[in-house]
Design a protein around this motif. Structure first.
Motif, PDB file in Angstrom:
ATOM      1  N   ILE A   9      -5.117   7.785   1.363  1.00 22.69           N
ATOM      2  CA  ILE A   9      -4.040   7.279   2.208  1.00 22.69           C
ATOM      3  C   ILE A   9      -2.927   8.303   2.247  1.00 22.69           C
ATOM      4  CG2 ILE A   9      -2.452   5.370   2.655  1.00 22.69           C
ATOM      5  CD1 ILE A   9      -4.121   3.654   0.758  1.00 22.69           C
ATOM      6  N   GLY A  23       1.876   2.216   3.866  1.00 24.53           N
ATOM      7  CA  GLY A  23       1.041   3.005   2.967  1.00 24.53           C
ATOM      8  C   GLY A  23       1.021   2.422   1.564  1.00 24.53           C
ATOM      9  N   THR A  26      -0.809  -0.937   1.529  1.00 22.14           N
ATOM     10  CA  THR A  26      -2.248  -0.730   1.653  1.00 22.14           C
ATOM     11  C   THR A  26      -2.836  -0.221   0.345  1.00 22.14           C
ATOM     12  OG1 THR A  26      -2.003  -0.257   4.021  1.00 22.14           O
ATOM     13  CG2 THR A  26      -4.042   0.467   2.961  1.00 22.14           C
ATOM     14  N   ALA A  27      -2.159   0.732  -0.289  1.00 23.63           N
ATOM     15  CA  ALA A  27      -2.646   1.264  -1.563  1.00 23.63           C
ATOM     16  C   ALA A  27      -2.778   0.148  -2.600  1.00 23.63           C
ATOM     17  CB  ALA A  27      -1.703   2.357  -2.062  1.00 23.63           C
ATOM     18  N   VAL A  86      -7.081   6.856   5.647  1.00 21.29           N
ATOM     19  CA  VAL A  86      -6.043   6.105   6.346  1.00 21.29           C
ATOM     20  C   VAL A  86      -4.949   7.089   6.734  1.00 21.29           C
ATOM     21  CG1 VAL A  86      -4.400   4.199   6.257  1.00 21.29           C
ATOM     22  CG2 VAL A  86      -6.572   4.032   5.011  1.00 21.29           C
ATOM     23  N   ASN A  88      -1.794   7.588   7.739  1.00 24.03           N
ATOM     24  CA  ASN A  88      -0.577   6.789   7.793  1.00 24.03           C
ATOM     25  C   ASN A  88       0.697   7.616   7.885  1.00 24.03           C
ATOM     26  OD1 ASN A  88       0.984   4.170   7.194  1.00 24.03           O
ATOM     27  ND2 ASN A  88       1.604   5.470   5.473  1.00 24.03           N
TER      28      ASN A  88
END
Length: 289
Positions: A9, A23, A26-27, A86, A88
């Motif tokens: 990411i 970010g 999501t992580a 990802v 981002n």
């Protein structure tokens, strides 16, 4: 998904940094779901809390080739390939088309477009070798239309939309899937509180009143517990993270994931209105010079 499940990411910056918080959300979400997550950002100090939770953090600047190569090599050594990318990393450049210095325009594209393009190129060989992979492109409602004051930022998102559609067809033979995330405005994302927060590079008073209105208008999207007015149509970073998880776990992911009522309404509304009426709507809804 088959092959590597390692998730890379970009743009997982510290709270209040350039990224919108998606970010980080999501992580955390993917890590807690058991995915091997590599959270990357320009400053590792801002990622200490993620490292403390067990997430691998790497220093990556998407405008720096060496750092990107090193991250992909590290993940390849650990897992054989990057399984999920990802894209981002991004920031919002504020400025009018005629007054923004080209140096800043180039920096905007280096981060928001060329950086993600190069990172995508770097992970593709490993994905092709394992014949699987997921690439998530973080777009925006402003990848679908444009307003005054952020044209260059919006141009990077339009460009992202275009290359994502090309890439999806190009990598299909290797079962690599590309999805675009199109959120409505995200609460707390790129929200200025004063004109000084906008980082304008010119002292010109051509648009002084406009920038004051610009800041006031964006106030509806500041992070609040109970948003009012337009803020109620915004989405939260946690919802974006949930959608990204769907995009990487669904055997047949969507081409585009539209989050929030405004993004869902945009396409049919614009088609019904036509160009002239649509522009009238934009001038009525968004701050104008």
């Amino acid at each position: 998904m088959t092959g590597s499940r390692a998730v890379l990411i970009t743009g997982v910056n510290s709270s209040g940094g350039l990224s919108s918080g998606t970010g980080r959300a999501t992580a955390l979400r993917l890590h807690r779901a058991g995915w091997p997550v590599y959270a990357t950002g320009r400053d590792l100090r801002g990622l200490k809390d993620l490292a403390d939770e067990g997430i691998t953090t790497l220093q990556v600047d998407v405008t720096d080739e060496e750092s990107m190569v090193a991250a992909v090599e590290r993940i390849t050594e650990d897992h054989g390939a990057v399984g999920v990318l990802v894209n981002n990393a991004a920031y919002s450049l504020n400025g009018t088309i005629g007054e923004t210095p080209m140096e800043q325009v180039r920096r905007q594209f280096e981060t928001n477009f060329f950086g993600l393009s190069r990172m995508t190129q770097l992970v593709l060989p490993g994905m092709r070798e394992q014949r699987s992979g997921r690439i998530i492109m973080m777009s925006s409602i402003f990848g679908l239309f444009a307003t005054p004051g952020r044209g260059y930022y919006q141009a990077t998102k339009h460009a992202l939309e275009a290359i994502s559609d090309s890439l999806r067809l190009e990598v299909k033979p290797w079962d690599i899937k590309v999805s675009i995330i199109e959120p409505s405005p995200i609460l707390g994302s790129f929200v200025p509180t004063t004109v000084g927060d906008l980082g304008l590079a010119t002292d010109s008073d051509l648009y002084a009143d406009f920038w004051e209105r610009f800041v006031v208008w964006h106030g509806a999207y500041r992070e609040v517990d109970k948003p009012k007015g337009r803020g109620r149509t915004a989405v939260r970073s946690g919802k974006v993270a949930e959608t990204i998880e769907k995009a990487i776990t669904d055997p047949n992911p969507r081409i585009r994931y539209r989050l929030g009522l405004p993004t869902h309404l945009l396409k049919p509304q614009r088609a019904i209105f036509g160009d002239r009426a649509w522009e009238v709507f934009v001038t009525k809804f968004f701050p104008q010079p």
